[in-house]
Design a protein around this motif. Structure first.
Motif, short mmCIF file in Angstrom:
data_model
loop_
_atom_site.label_atom_id
_atom_site.label_comp_id
_atom_site.label_asym_id
_atom_site.label_seq_id
_atom_site.Cartn_x
_atom_site.Cartn_y
_atom_site.Cartn_z
N VAL A 130 0.31 -1.48 -0.50
CA VAL A 130 0.25 -0.27 -0.24
C VAL A 130 0.82 1.25 -0.04
CG1 VAL A 130 -1.79 1.49 1.87
CG2 VAL A 130 -1.62 -1.48 1.02
N ALA A 131 1.78 0.96 0.96
CA ALA A 131 2.42 2.01 0.96
C ALA A 131 3.53 2.19 -0.06
CB ALA A 131 3.72 2.29 1.88
N GLY A 132 3.76 1.44 -0.85
CA GLY A 132 4.59 1.61 -1.85
C GLY A 132 3.61 1.87 -3.30
N LYS A 133 2.24 1.75 -3.23
CA LYS A 133 1.67 2.35 -4.69
C LYS A 133 2.08 4.21 -3.74
CE LYS A 133 -2.97 2.11 -6.36
NZ LYS A 133 -3.94 1.73 -6.15
N GLU A 134 2.32 4.41 -2.81
CA GLU A 134 2.25 5.50 -3.03
C GLU A 134 3.64 6.70 -3.22
OE1 GLU A 134 1.57 6.69 0.62
OE2 GLU A 134 -0.59 6.12 1.08
N VAL A 135 4.36 5.59 -3.53
CA VAL A 135 5.67 6.19 -3.68
C VAL A 135 5.63 5.52 -5.62
CG1 VAL A 135 8.27 5.09 -3.58
CG2 VAL A 135 7.07 5.37 -1.72
N SER A 140 8.58 9.15 -7.33
CA SER A 140 9.78 9.45 -7.63
C SER A 140 9.49 8.74 -9.41
CB SER A 140 9.37 7.40 -7.01
OG SER A 140 8.12 6.51 -7.74
N GLY A 141 8.23 9.61 -9.92
CA GLY A 141 7.96 9.29 -11.38
C GLY A 141 8.06 7.69 -11.56
N CYS A 142 7.52 6.64 -11.46
CA CYS A 142 7.93 5.53 -11.55
C CYS A 142 6.41 5.26 -12.29
CB CYS A 142 7.68 4.52 -10.76
SG CYS A 142 8.84 4.27 -9.13
N ALA A 143 4.81 6.05 -12.39
CA ALA A 143 4.33 6.38 -13.34
C ALA A 143 4.47 6.58 -14.77
CB ALA A 143 2.62 6.27 -12.41
N GLY A 144 5.14 7.74 -15.08
CA GLY A 144 5.52 8.62 -15.82
C GLY A 144 6.90 7.50 -16.61
N HIS A 146 6.40 3.94 -16.70
CA HIS A 146 5.92 3.00 -17.10
C HIS A 146 4.61 2.45 -16.76
CE1 HIS A 146 10.18 1.04 -15.48
NE2 HIS A 146 10.00 2.26 -14.71
N THR A 147 4.61 1.30 -17.70
CA THR A 147 2.88 0.85 -17.43
C THR A 147 2.06 0.11 -16.54
OG1 THR A 147 3.03 1.94 -20.14
CG2 THR A 147 1.38 0.24 -19.28
N LEU A 148 1.92 0.77 -15.53
CA LEU A 148 1.37 -0.46 -14.72
C LEU A 148 -0.22 0.02 -14.70
CD1 LEU A 148 1.85 -2.59 -12.16
CD2 LEU A 148 2.44 -0.84 -11.34
N ALA A 149 -1.20 -1.43 -14.52
CA ALA A 149 -2.99 -0.96 -15.46
C ALA A 149 -2.95 -0.75 -14.14
CB ALA A 149 -3.94 -1.92 -15.44
N ASP A 150 -2.40 -1.25 -13.08
CA ASP A 150 -3.26 -1.05 -11.58
C ASP A 150 -2.99 0.36 -10.38
OD1 ASP A 150 -4.15 -3.08 -8.20
OD2 ASP A 150 -2.49 -1.25 -8.00
N ALA A 151 -1.71 0.50 -11.42
CA ALA A 151 -1.61 2.21 -10.86
C ALA A 151 -1.62 3.06 -11.64
CB ALA A 151 0.02 2.31 -11.00
N GLY A 152 -2.64 2.51 -12.82
CA GLY A 152 -3.10 3.48 -13.77
C GLY A 152 -2.50 4.11 -14.78
N SER A 153 -0.94 3.40 -15.09
CA SER A 153 -0.12 4.44 -15.24
C SER A 153 0.31 3.91 -17.15
CB SER A 153 1.59 4.49 -14.34
OG SER A 153 1.42 3.25 -14.66
N THR A 154 0.41 4.64 -18.28
CA THR A 154 0.49 4.64 -19.44
C THR A 154 1.98 4.53 -19.81
OG1 THR A 154 -0.49 6.58 -19.76
CG2 THR A 154 -1.85 4.09 -19.55
N GLY A 155 3.14 4.72 -18.97
CA GLY A 155 4.12 5.02 -19.40
C GLY A 155 4.99 3.83 -20.25
N THR A 156 5.73 5.27 -20.80
CA THR A 156 5.89 4.46 -22.54
C THR A 156 7.94 4.77 -22.49
OG1 THR A 156 5.75 5.82 -23.80
CG2 THR A 156 4.54 4.80 -24.04
N ILE A 157 8.36 4.99 -21.21
CA ILE A 157 9.69 5.26 -21.63
C ILE A 157 10.76 3.89 -20.70
CG2 ILE A 157 12.36 6.65 -20.81
CD1 ILE A 157 9.91 8.78 -20.26
N GLY A 158 10.22 3.54 -19.76
CA GLY A 158 10.22 1.82 -19.30
C GLY A 158 10.08 0.82 -20.19
N PRO A 159 10.08 -0.17 -19.13
CA PRO A 159 9.24 -1.68 -19.79
C PRO A 159 7.92 -1.58 -19.45
CG PRO A 159 11.48 -2.10 -18.54
CD PRO A 159 11.20 -0.64 -18.34
#
Length: 207
Positions: A130-135, A140-144, A146-159
């Motif tokens: 739970v705390a890791g999702k906030e990070v 940290s910019g992970c969501a920007g 990487h794509t991760l459906a659970d976080a609703g992120s669609t980044g394409t720079i990383g895997p």
């Protein structure tokens, strides 16, 4: 030499000797004292001679058969009495091959035959997802990246993490040290935060 004769041979010699003594006595001794011998006793003399002849021939035939029957027994006794030379036996030492055992860590070992190999342990997931999702969604910019459906992120720079499904220890190592175009966050994030985000990514992609 007489001691070496068997029973049937001794009997044959006795009968033959008796016949010879009788023949010599009738031919040399008695005629000197009684020139008229056998005279009227010729039938008796002939009968005695016949008895000795028959006795001699019977002894030769009967005792010879007994001797032939006894000969195999003598040969067998002689053969069994000969010492036999023991045949040496060749002893070949047995070769013992020790089993090779490698050390084990926290996980079980896989054993095949006599060789024990150790499976590579997977580090247990630590941290708070739970705390890791906030990070992950925070500064940290992970969501920007990487794509991760659970976080609703669609980044394409990383895997794409949904496709990659990285294990926990790989996420910890990548976030801490960086690599492959990703910067290191070992100085900007605490160890607890890195463990939290690794636990979150693992749970979101493999749970």
């Amino acid at each position: 030499m007489l001691l070496a004769l068997t029973g049937y041979e001794t009997a044959l010699v006795v009968v033959a000797a008796t016949f010879i003594v009788f023949a010599l006595a009738m031919a040399l001794v008695i005629p000197r004292s009684r020139p008229e011998f056998p005279g009227k006793r010729l039938p008796i003399f002939l009968a005695v001679c016949g008895v000795f002849f028959v006795a001699q021939m019977t002894a030769v035939l009967v005792l010879a058969e007994v001797g032939e029957a006894d000969e195999p027994a003598r040969e067998e006794t002689t053969t069994s009495a000969e010492p036999t030379e023991p045949t040496p036996t060749e002893t070949t030492g047995t070769e013992t091959t020790g089993t090779e055992t490698t050390g084990t860590e926290t996980t079980g070992t896989e054993t095949t035959g006599t060789e024990t190999t150790t499976t590579e342990p997977t580090a247990p997931a630590q941290g708070d997802p739970v705390a890791g999702k906030e990070v992950f969604l925070g500064t940290s910019g992970c969501a920007g990246c990487h794509t991760l459906a659970d976080a609703g992120s669609t980044g394409t720079i990383g895997p794409n993490l949904d496709d990659l499904k990285p294990p926990y220890d790989a996420v910890v190592s990548q976030v801490t040290n960086g690599g492959g175009g990703m910067p290191a966050f070992g100085d900007s994030l605490s160890e607890e935060q890195i463990q939290d985000v690794a636990a979150y990514v693992t749970a979101a992609t493999q749970g």
